[in-house]
Design a protein around this motif. Structure first.
Motif, PDB file in Angstrom:
ATOM      1  N   PHE A  22       0.826  -1.212   0.000  1.00 59.94           N
ATOM      2  CA  PHE A  22       0.000   0.000   0.000  1.00 59.94           C
ATOM      3  C   PHE A  22       0.859   1.261   0.000  1.00 59.94           C
ATOM      4  CE2 PHE A  22      -2.448   3.435   1.698  1.00 59.94           C
ATOM      5  CZ  PHE A  22      -3.753   3.221   1.297  1.00 59.94           C
ATOM      6  N   LYS A  23       1.816   1.355   0.920  1.00 62.58           N
ATOM      7  CA  LYS A  23       2.613   2.569   1.024  1.00 62.58           C
ATOM      8  C   LYS A  23       3.508   2.763  -0.196  1.00 62.58           C
ATOM      9  CE  LYS A  23       2.668   3.765   5.876  1.00 62.58           C
ATOM     10  NZ  LYS A  23       3.492   4.247   7.000  1.00 62.58           N
ATOM     11  N   ASP A  24       3.980   1.668  -0.765  1.00 72.29           N
ATOM     12  CA  ASP A  24       4.784   1.788  -1.981  1.00 72.29           C
ATOM     13  C   ASP A  24       3.946   2.339  -3.137  1.00 72.29           C
ATOM     14  OD1 ASP A  24       7.089   0.850  -0.798  1.00 72.29           O
ATOM     15  OD2 ASP A  24       6.691  -1.253  -1.321  1.00 72.29           O
ATOM     16  N   ILE A  25       2.681   1.924  -3.169  1.00 75.39           N
ATOM     17  CA  ILE A  25       1.781   2.433  -4.211  1.00 75.39           C
ATOM     18  C   ILE A  25       1.585   3.932  -4.039  1.00 75.39           C
ATOM     19  CG2 ILE A  25      -0.560   2.332  -5.123  1.00 75.39           C
ATOM     20  CD1 ILE A  25      -0.627  -0.621  -4.162  1.00 75.39           C
ATOM     21  N   ALA A  26       1.323   4.362  -2.805  1.00 74.25           N
ATOM     22  CA  ALA A  26       1.109   5.786  -2.537  1.00 74.25           C
ATOM     23  C   ALA A  26       2.358   6.595  -2.873  1.00 74.25           C
ATOM     24  CB  ALA A  26       0.714   5.981  -1.074  1.00 74.25           C
ATOM     25  N   ARG A  27       3.534   6.067  -2.510  1.00 69.55           N
ATOM     26  CA  ARG A  27       4.792   6.773  -2.811  1.00 69.55           C
ATOM     27  C   ARG A  27       5.015   6.882  -4.316  1.00 69.55           C
ATOM     28  NH1 ARG A  27       7.069   3.103   1.173  1.00 69.55           N
ATOM     29  NH2 ARG A  27       7.212   4.122   3.209  1.00 69.55           N
ATOM     30  N   THR A  28       4.701   5.811  -5.025  1.00 69.21           N
ATOM     31  CA  THR A  28       4.905   5.808  -6.476  1.00 69.21           C
ATOM     32  C   THR A  28       3.998   6.813  -7.160  1.00 69.21           C
ATOM     33  OG1 THR A  28       5.520   3.466  -6.405  1.00 69.21           O
ATOM     34  CG2 THR A  28       4.913   4.378  -8.551  1.00 69.21           C
ATOM     35  N   MET A  29       2.738   6.876  -6.728  1.00 70.23           N
ATOM     36  CA  MET A  29       1.826   7.864  -7.306  1.00 70.23           C
ATOM     37  C   MET A  29       2.320   9.278  -7.078  1.00 70.23           C
ATOM     38  SD  MET A  29      -2.001   6.437  -6.475  1.00 70.23           S
ATOM     39  CE  MET A  29      -2.652   4.967  -7.290  1.00 70.23           C
ATOM     40  N   ARG A  30       2.819   9.524  -5.862  1.00 67.79           N
ATOM     41  CA  ARG A  30       3.303  10.868  -5.544  1.00 67.79           C
ATOM     42  C   ARG A  30       4.566  11.192  -6.329  1.00 67.79           C
ATOM     43  NH1 ARG A  30       5.003  13.149   0.491  1.00 67.79           N
ATOM     44  NH2 ARG A  30       5.586  15.252  -0.205  1.00 67.79           N
ATOM     45  N   SER A  35      -2.369   9.508 -10.978  1.00 71.38           N
ATOM     46  CA  SER A  35      -3.485   9.171 -10.090  1.00 71.38           C
ATOM     47  C   SER A  35      -3.929   7.723 -10.229  1.00 71.38           C
ATOM     48  CB  SER A  35      -4.672  10.099 -10.374  1.00 71.38           C
ATOM     49  OG  SER A  35      -5.074   9.979 -11.722  1.00 71.38           O
ATOM     50  N   ALA A  36      -3.295   6.968 -11.128  1.00 70.94           N
ATOM     51  CA  ALA A  36      -3.643   5.557 -11.299  1.00 70.94           C
ATOM     52  C   ALA A  36      -2.455   4.812 -11.898  1.00 70.94           C
ATOM     53  CB  ALA A  36      -4.868   5.402 -12.192  1.00 70.94           C
ATOM     54  N   LEU A  37      -2.354   3.517 -11.545  1.00 67.24           N
ATOM     55  CA  LEU A  37      -1.240   2.689 -12.011  1.00 67.24           C
ATOM     56  C   LEU A  37      -1.763   1.320 -12.442  1.00 67.24           C
ATOM     57  CD1 LEU A  37       1.202   3.487  -9.079  1.00 67.24           C
ATOM     58  CD2 LEU A  37       1.534   4.222 -11.448  1.00 67.24           C
ATOM     59  N   ASP A  54      -9.153   3.902  -5.119  1.00 67.02           N
ATOM     60  CA  ASP A  54      -9.015   2.598  -4.459  1.00 67.02           C
ATOM     61  C   ASP A  54      -8.284   2.712  -3.121  1.00 67.02           C
ATOM     62  OD1 ASP A  54     -10.222   1.111  -6.571  1.00 67.02           O
ATOM     63  OD2 ASP A  54      -8.377   1.312  -7.726  1.00 67.02           O
ATOM     64  N   LEU A  55      -7.517   3.780  -2.956  1.00 69.92           N
ATOM     65  CA  LEU A  55      -6.766   3.967  -1.707  1.00 69.92           C
ATOM     66  C   LEU A  55      -7.565   4.727  -0.649  1.00 69.92           C
ATOM     67  CD1 LEU A  55      -3.230   4.951  -3.101  1.00 69.92           C
ATOM     68  CD2 LEU A  55      -4.179   2.662  -2.713  1.00 69.92           C
ATOM     69  N   LEU A  56      -8.560   5.486  -1.081  1.00 66.18           N
ATOM     70  CA  LEU A  56      -9.283   6.355  -0.147  1.00 66.18           C
ATOM     71  C   LEU A  56     -10.016   5.627   0.983  1.00 66.18           C
ATOM     72  CD1 LEU A  56     -10.708   9.141  -2.489  1.00 66.18           C
ATOM     73  CD2 LEU A  56      -8.863   9.311  -0.807  1.00 66.18           C
ATOM     74  N   PRO A  57     -10.579   4.418   0.760  1.00 69.35           N
ATOM     75  CA  PRO A  57     -11.248   3.749   1.893  1.00 69.35           C
ATOM     76  C   PRO A  57     -10.340   3.559   3.106  1.00 69.35           C
ATOM     77  CG  PRO A  57     -11.885   2.698  -0.146  1.00 69.35           C
ATOM     78  CD  PRO A  57     -10.801   3.681  -0.507  1.00 69.35           C
ATOM     79  N   LYS A  58      -9.041   3.440   2.890  1.00 67.11           N
ATOM     80  CA  LYS A  58      -8.109   3.318   4.021  1.00 67.11           C
ATOM     81  C   LYS A  58      -8.133   4.582   4.867  1.00 67.11           C
ATOM     82  CE  LYS A  58      -5.337   0.352   4.134  1.00 67.11           C
ATOM     83  NZ  LYS A  58      -5.402  -1.027   4.704  1.00 67.11           N
ATOM     84  N   GLU A  59      -8.235   5.738   4.219  1.00 61.55           N
ATOM     85  CA  GLU A  59      -8.317   7.003   4.939  1.00 61.55           C
ATOM     86  C   GLU A  59      -9.637   7.097   5.692  1.00 61.55           C
ATOM     87  OE1 GLU A  59      -6.862  10.837   6.072  1.00 61.55           O
ATOM     88  OE2 GLU A  59      -5.954   8.985   5.308  1.00 61.55           O
ATOM     89  N   MET A  60     -10.695   6.551   5.111  1.00 64.47           N
ATOM     90  CA  MET A  60     -11.995   6.540   5.780  1.00 64.47           C
ATOM     91  C   MET A  60     -11.931   5.736   7.069  1.00 64.47           C
ATOM     92  SD  MET A  60     -15.606   5.173   4.211  1.00 64.47           S
ATOM     93  CE  MET A  60     -17.077   5.077   5.218  1.00 64.47           C
ATOM     94  N   LEU A  61     -11.235   4.601   7.038  1.00 59.25           N
ATOM     95  CA  LEU A  61     -11.081   3.774   8.227  1.00 59.25           C
ATOM     96  C   LEU A  61     -10.328   4.523   9.320  1.00 59.25           C
ATOM     97  CD1 LEU A  61     -11.106   1.113   9.808  1.00 59.25           C
ATOM     98  CD2 LEU A  61      -9.080   0.409   8.519  1.00 59.25           C
TER      99      LEU A  61
END
Length: 236
Positions: A22-30, A35-37, A54-61
């Protein structure tokens, strides 16, 4: 010939393996400002796409755990528990072939409300990516280039012989056609074909038929006098 996806797509693509964290995906996007891979299997075939959505539900949690608990089981919310690309991705991925037209790719994007499409070969192997910005490149064609194509591919083919030369002017992608032609039935067809030329924004068609020849088309008098069997008469 219409522009193809291969003419405008980006060939250098950042992609994810199925087990990407998950964090690698977020780092890669940044890092790559995307906005998509696309997500690939071991044979480089596209099996899905991970987007910011697809990553936003984690922020909701993290921000509203009670709301998340009440929403468990709803589509998309389950992704809040995901930690790898294969669980986060949207699958199957909507893809496009490199040999389809730019117009076709635009329709696919509009139908699926997507901002970009992975480009694949006939085996599903990743070849590149095409975005909305890429599709708009056709409107960056120079006016002179558009005018040359209209004259060569449309006007010359349909109006080889004309009453007077057809003038083709292009300004900011708007094509203006002026002149006289022998067969006006072709004008609507030519207008549609010019509009389909890549980079054309609009068409202003001012094509006319040949001028009337009064010697060949005499004007009849309002009255024609004739003789009836029973005497003179007038037909109006």
């Amino acid at each position: 010939m219409p522009y193809l996806v291969s003419d405008v797509m980006t060939r250098t693509v950042v992609a994810l393996r199925k087990r990407a964290a998950f964090k690698d995906i977020a780092r890669t996007m940044r890092r790559w400002k995307v906005s998509a891979l696309p997500v690939l299997d071991g044979d480089r075939r596209v099996v899905g796409v991970v987007s910011e959505a697809d990553l936003l539900p984690k922020e909701m949690l993290r921000d509203a755990p009670d709301l998340y608990a009440r929403s468990r089981g709803r589509p998309g919310i389950a992704k809040a528990d995901a930690t790898a690309a294969e669980d986060l991705m949207t699958a199957p991925a909507v893809t496009v072939r490199s040999d389809v037209t730019v117009a076709c790719a635009a329709r696919i994007m509009a139908q699926h409300r997507l901002k970009r499409l992975p480009v694949v070969d006939d085996k599903g192997v990743l070849q590149g990516i095409v975005s909305r910005t890429d599709l708009l490149k056709v409107f960056l064609r120079e006016d002179a280039e558009i005018a040359g194509e209209v004259r060569r591919e449309v006007v010359a083919r349909f109006f080889g012989v004309t009453v007077e030369p057809i003038r083709v002017d292009v300004r900011d992608g708007v094509v203006t056609l002026t002149g006289r032609v022998r067969d006006t039935s072709l004008v609507p067809v030519v207008t549609r074909l010019v509009r389909s030329v890549e980079g054309v924004v609009d068409v202003d068609c001012a094509l006319y038929g040949p001028p009337r020849d009064l010697n060949l088309e005499p004007v009849l008098p309002d009255e024609v006098r004739t003789e009836w069997a029973d005497g003179p008469g007038t037909v109006v």
